[in-house]
Design a protein around this motif. Structure first.
Motif, PDB file in Angstrom:
ATOM      1  N   LYS A  10      31.372   7.893  20.400  1.00  0.00           N
ATOM      2  CA  LYS A  10      31.523   8.925  21.433  1.00  0.00           C
ATOM      3  C   LYS A  10      30.321   9.860  21.441  1.00  0.00           C
ATOM      4  O   LYS A  10      29.777  10.183  22.492  1.00  0.00           O
ATOM      5  N   GLU A  11      29.878  10.278  20.262  1.00  0.00           N
ATOM      6  CA  GLU A  11      28.723  11.175  20.171  1.00  0.00           C
ATOM      7  C   GLU A  11      27.459  10.510  20.709  1.00  0.00           C
ATOM      8  O   GLU A  11      26.663  11.127  21.415  1.00  0.00           O
ATOM      9  N   VAL A  12      27.267   9.254  20.365  1.00  0.00           N
ATOM     10  CA  VAL A  12      26.098   8.509  20.864  1.00  0.00           C
ATOM     11  C   VAL A  12      26.154   8.457  22.388  1.00  0.00           C
ATOM     12  O   VAL A  12      25.150   8.691  23.068  1.00  0.00           O
ATOM     13  N   TRP A  13      27.335   8.153  22.942  1.00  0.00           N
ATOM     14  CA  TRP A  13      27.486   8.044  24.388  1.00  0.00           C
ATOM     15  C   TRP A  13      27.248   9.392  25.069  1.00  0.00           C
ATOM     16  O   TRP A  13      26.497   9.488  26.043  1.00  0.00           O
ATOM     17  N   ILE A  14      27.883  10.444  24.568  1.00  0.00           N
ATOM     18  CA  ILE A  14      27.767  11.767  25.188  1.00  0.00           C
ATOM     19  C   ILE A  14      26.326  12.270  25.165  1.00  0.00           C
ATOM     20  O   ILE A  14      25.852  12.853  26.138  1.00  0.00           O
ATOM     21  N   HIS A  15      25.632  12.041  24.064  1.00  0.00           N
ATOM     22  CA  HIS A  15      24.284  12.604  23.901  1.00  0.00           C
ATOM     23  C   HIS A  15      23.171  11.608  24.180  1.00  0.00           C
ATOM     24  O   HIS A  15      22.011  11.855  23.855  1.00  0.00           O
ATOM     25  N   ARG A  16      23.496  10.487  24.829  1.00  0.00           N
ATOM     26  CA  ARG A  16      22.488   9.446  25.053  1.00  0.00           C
ATOM     27  C   ARG A  16      21.334   9.918  25.931  1.00  0.00           C
ATOM     28  O   ARG A  16      20.226   9.402  25.825  1.00  0.00           O
ATOM     29  N   LYS A  17      21.581  10.884  26.809  1.00  0.00           N
ATOM     30  CA  LYS A  17      20.530  11.347  27.720  1.00  0.00           C
ATOM     31  C   LYS A  17      20.106  12.789  27.458  1.00  0.00           C
ATOM     32  O   LYS A  17      19.374  13.361  28.253  1.00  0.00           O
ATOM     33  N   THR A  18      20.585  13.359  26.355  1.00  0.00           N
ATOM     34  CA  THR A  18      20.158  14.734  26.066  1.00  0.00           C
ATOM     35  C   THR A  18      18.677  14.725  25.714  1.00  0.00           C
ATOM     36  O   THR A  18      18.168  13.764  25.131  1.00  0.00           O
ATOM     37  N   PRO A  19      17.962  15.760  26.085  1.00  0.00           N
ATOM     38  CA  PRO A  19      16.510  15.765  25.869  1.00  0.00           C
ATOM     39  C   PRO A  19      16.146  15.776  24.385  1.00  0.00           C
ATOM     40  O   PRO A  19      16.929  16.220  23.548  1.00  0.00           O
ATOM     41  N   GLU A  20      14.937  15.262  24.110  1.00  0.00           N
ATOM     42  CA  GLU A  20      14.435  15.296  22.736  1.00  0.00           C
ATOM     43  C   GLU A  20      14.253  16.737  22.300  1.00  0.00           C
ATOM     44  O   GLU A  20      14.111  17.633  23.134  1.00  0.00           O
ATOM     45  N   LEU A  21      14.235  16.913  20.989  1.00  0.00           N
ATOM     46  CA  LEU A  21      14.071  18.241  20.399  1.00  0.00           C
ATOM     47  C   LEU A  21      12.833  18.273  19.517  1.00  0.00           C
ATOM     48  O   LEU A  21      12.434  17.240  18.967  1.00  0.00           O
ATOM     49  N   PRO A  22      12.260  19.459  19.324  1.00  0.00           N
ATOM     50  CA  PRO A  22      11.250  19.582  18.274  1.00  0.00           C
ATOM     51  C   PRO A  22      11.932  19.392  16.923  1.00  0.00           C
ATOM     52  O   PRO A  22      13.164  19.484  16.820  1.00  0.00           O
ATOM     53  N   VAL A  23      11.162  19.145  15.898  1.00  0.00           N
ATOM     54  CA  VAL A  23      11.734  18.860  14.572  1.00  0.00           C
ATOM     55  C   VAL A  23      12.663  19.974  14.112  1.00  0.00           C
ATOM     56  O   VAL A  23      13.680  19.710  13.475  1.00  0.00           O
ATOM     57  N   THR A  24      12.350  21.211  14.434  1.00  0.00           N
ATOM     58  CA  THR A  24      13.206  22.328  14.021  1.00  0.00           C
ATOM     59  C   THR A  24      14.151  22.774  15.141  1.00  0.00           C
ATOM     60  O   THR A  24      14.712  23.861  15.085  1.00  0.00           O
ATOM     61  N   GLY A  25      14.359  21.907  16.136  1.00  0.00           N
ATOM     62  CA  GLY A  25      15.274  22.225  17.229  1.00  0.00           C
ATOM     63  C   GLY A  25      16.716  22.210  16.770  1.00  0.00           C
ATOM     64  O   GLY A  25      17.055  21.723  15.683  1.00  0.00           O
ATOM     65  N   THR A  26      17.583  22.732  17.605  1.00  0.00           N
ATOM     66  CA  THR A  26      19.004  22.850  17.289  1.00  0.00           C
ATOM     67  C   THR A  26      19.817  21.895  18.151  1.00  0.00           C
ATOM     68  O   THR A  26      19.696  21.899  19.379  1.00  0.00           O
ATOM     69  N   HIS A  27      20.646  21.090  17.496  1.00  0.00           N
ATOM     70  CA  HIS A  27      21.561  20.173  18.176  1.00  0.00           C
ATOM     71  C   HIS A  27      22.965  20.774  18.102  1.00  0.00           C
ATOM     72  O   HIS A  27      23.435  21.148  17.019  1.00  0.00           O
ATOM     73  N   VAL A  28      23.619  20.865  19.249  1.00  0.00           N
ATOM     74  CA  VAL A  28      24.981  21.402  19.311  1.00  0.00           C
ATOM     75  C   VAL A  28      25.908  20.302  19.814  1.00  0.00           C
ATOM     76  O   VAL A  28      25.601  19.608  20.782  1.00  0.00           O
ATOM     77  N   SER A  29      27.035  20.132  19.135  1.00  0.00           N
ATOM     78  CA  SER A  29      28.040  19.168  19.563  1.00  0.00           C
ATOM     79  C   SER A  29      29.420  19.814  19.461  1.00  0.00           C
ATOM     80  O   SER A  29      29.604  20.784  18.735  1.00  0.00           O
ATOM     81  N   HIS A  30      30.378  19.255  20.215  1.00  0.00           N
ATOM     82  CA  HIS A  30      31.723  19.837  20.275  1.00  0.00           C
ATOM     83  C   HIS A  30      32.739  18.803  19.796  1.00  0.00           C
ATOM     84  O   HIS A  30      32.629  17.623  20.116  1.00  0.00           O
ATOM     85  N   HIS A  31      33.718  19.286  19.049  1.00  0.00           N
ATOM     86  CA  HIS A  31      34.681  18.401  18.400  1.00  0.00           C
ATOM     87  C   HIS A  31      36.070  19.038  18.422  1.00  0.00           C
ATOM     88  O   HIS A  31      36.238  20.195  18.778  1.00  0.00           O
ATOM     89  N   ARG A  32      37.037  18.276  17.939  1.00  0.00           N
ATOM     90  CA  ARG A  32      38.410  18.755  17.811  1.00  0.00           C
ATOM     91  C   ARG A  32      38.974  18.232  16.491  1.00  0.00           C
ATOM     92  O   ARG A  32      38.640  17.143  16.052  1.00  0.00           O
ATOM     93  N   CYS A  33      39.842  19.023  15.878  1.00  0.00           N
ATOM     94  CA  CYS A  33      40.530  18.603  14.655  1.00  0.00           C
ATOM     95  C   CYS A  33      41.752  17.783  15.048  1.00  0.00           C
ATOM     96  O   CYS A  33      42.678  18.291  15.684  1.00  0.00           O
ATOM     97  N   TRP A  34      41.734  16.501  14.672  1.00  0.00           N
ATOM     98  CA  TRP A  34      42.833  15.586  15.001  1.00  0.00           C
ATOM     99  C   TRP A  34      43.758  15.415  13.798  1.00  0.00           C
ATOM    100  O   TRP A  34      43.363  15.702  12.667  1.00  0.00           O
ATOM    101  N   PRO A  35      44.978  14.921  14.003  1.00  0.00           N
ATOM    102  CA  PRO A  35      45.915  14.757  12.878  1.00  0.00           C
ATOM    103  C   PRO A  35      45.351  13.928  11.719  1.00  0.00           C
ATOM    104  O   PRO A  35      45.651  14.211  10.554  1.00  0.00           O
ATOM    105  N   GLN A  36      44.521  12.927  11.995  1.00  0.00           N
ATOM    106  CA  GLN A  36      43.966  12.118  10.905  1.00  0.00           C
ATOM    107  C   GLN A  36      42.935  12.888  10.063  1.00  0.00           C
ATOM    108  O   GLN A  36      42.498  12.402   9.024  1.00  0.00           O
ATOM    109  N   ASP A  37      42.562  14.090  10.502  1.00  0.00           N
ATOM    110  CA  ASP A  37      41.604  14.916   9.763  1.00  0.00           C
ATOM    111  C   ASP A  37      42.283  15.834   8.755  1.00  0.00           C
ATOM    112  O   ASP A  37      41.605  16.504   7.976  1.00  0.00           O
TER     113      ASP A  37
END
Length: 189
Positions: A9-36
């Motif tokens: 899912k993460e690969v799919w969602i972020h497949r077209k996000t722009p490249e970052l500099p080495v010290t750039g910040t990547h932000v992703s969103h998640h949810r706590c599921w019962p299996q966690d």
């Protein structure tokens, strides 16, 4: 079990996000599921570390590192972590993860990751990471050359430097502990 579906899912969602500099910040969103969850009905501390993998994967892709790892047949390894857990992550809670490289030295890359629930930081982890080739560390300068970049590390924050120094005093390998005969029985599950 490793969250392969979440990784896809993460690969799919972020497949077209722009490249970052080495010290750039990547932000992703998640949810706590019962299996966690653990026995206290909050996200298990080990699962949190696994979820941090997803953020580092996204960050590595966006700075071009995953492409270089495949080309050079290198691996990525964790060499240490310090974690602060400050807020429970309960079932179905949405959170955002922030991942960024804070710097590097002659051997390791230092990655700061945070989990935020609204305006509150729930967890922060500082990882020591290494690129490896046949079980040996690859010099970060060689990694940057493969990336086509020449970048000096920004000054490491004082707290990161203090962690590096403190961790260097820790004996390795640790002294073996003999449990002796303290009345405990040995059970294999």
């Amino acid at each position: 079990m490793y969250p392969f579906i979440r990784l896809a899912k993460e690969v799919w969602i972020h497949r077209k996000t722009p490249e970052l500099p080495v010290t750039g910040t990547h932000v992703s969103h998640h949810r706590c599921w019962p299996q966690d969850l653990d026995g206290f009905l909050e996200m298990n501390n080990g699962r949190i570390l696994t979820i941090f993998d997803l953020g580092r994967f996204g960050l590595a892709r966006r700075v071009g590192l995953l492409r270089v790892l495949r080309q050079e047949r290198w691996g990525l390894s964790m060499a240490g972590v310090s974690v602060r857990y400050r807020k429970r992550i309960t079932p179905f809670t949405r959170f955002r993860m922030v991942s960024r490289a804070v710097g590097w030295d002659h051997r390791f890359f230092y990655i700061d990751q945070q989990i935020w629930i609204g305006e509150d930081c729930a967890v922060q982890a500082l990882y020591r990471s290494a690129v490896v080739e046949r079980g040996k560390l690859v010099d970060p300068g060689r990694v940057f050359a493969a990336l086509g970049r020449e970048e000096p590390s920004p000054p490491l924050p004082d707290w990161v430097g203090a962690w590096i120094e403190a961790d260097a005093t820790r004996p390795w390998p640790p002294e073996p502990v003999d449990p002796g005969d303290e009345g405990s029985e040995r059970h294999t599950i």
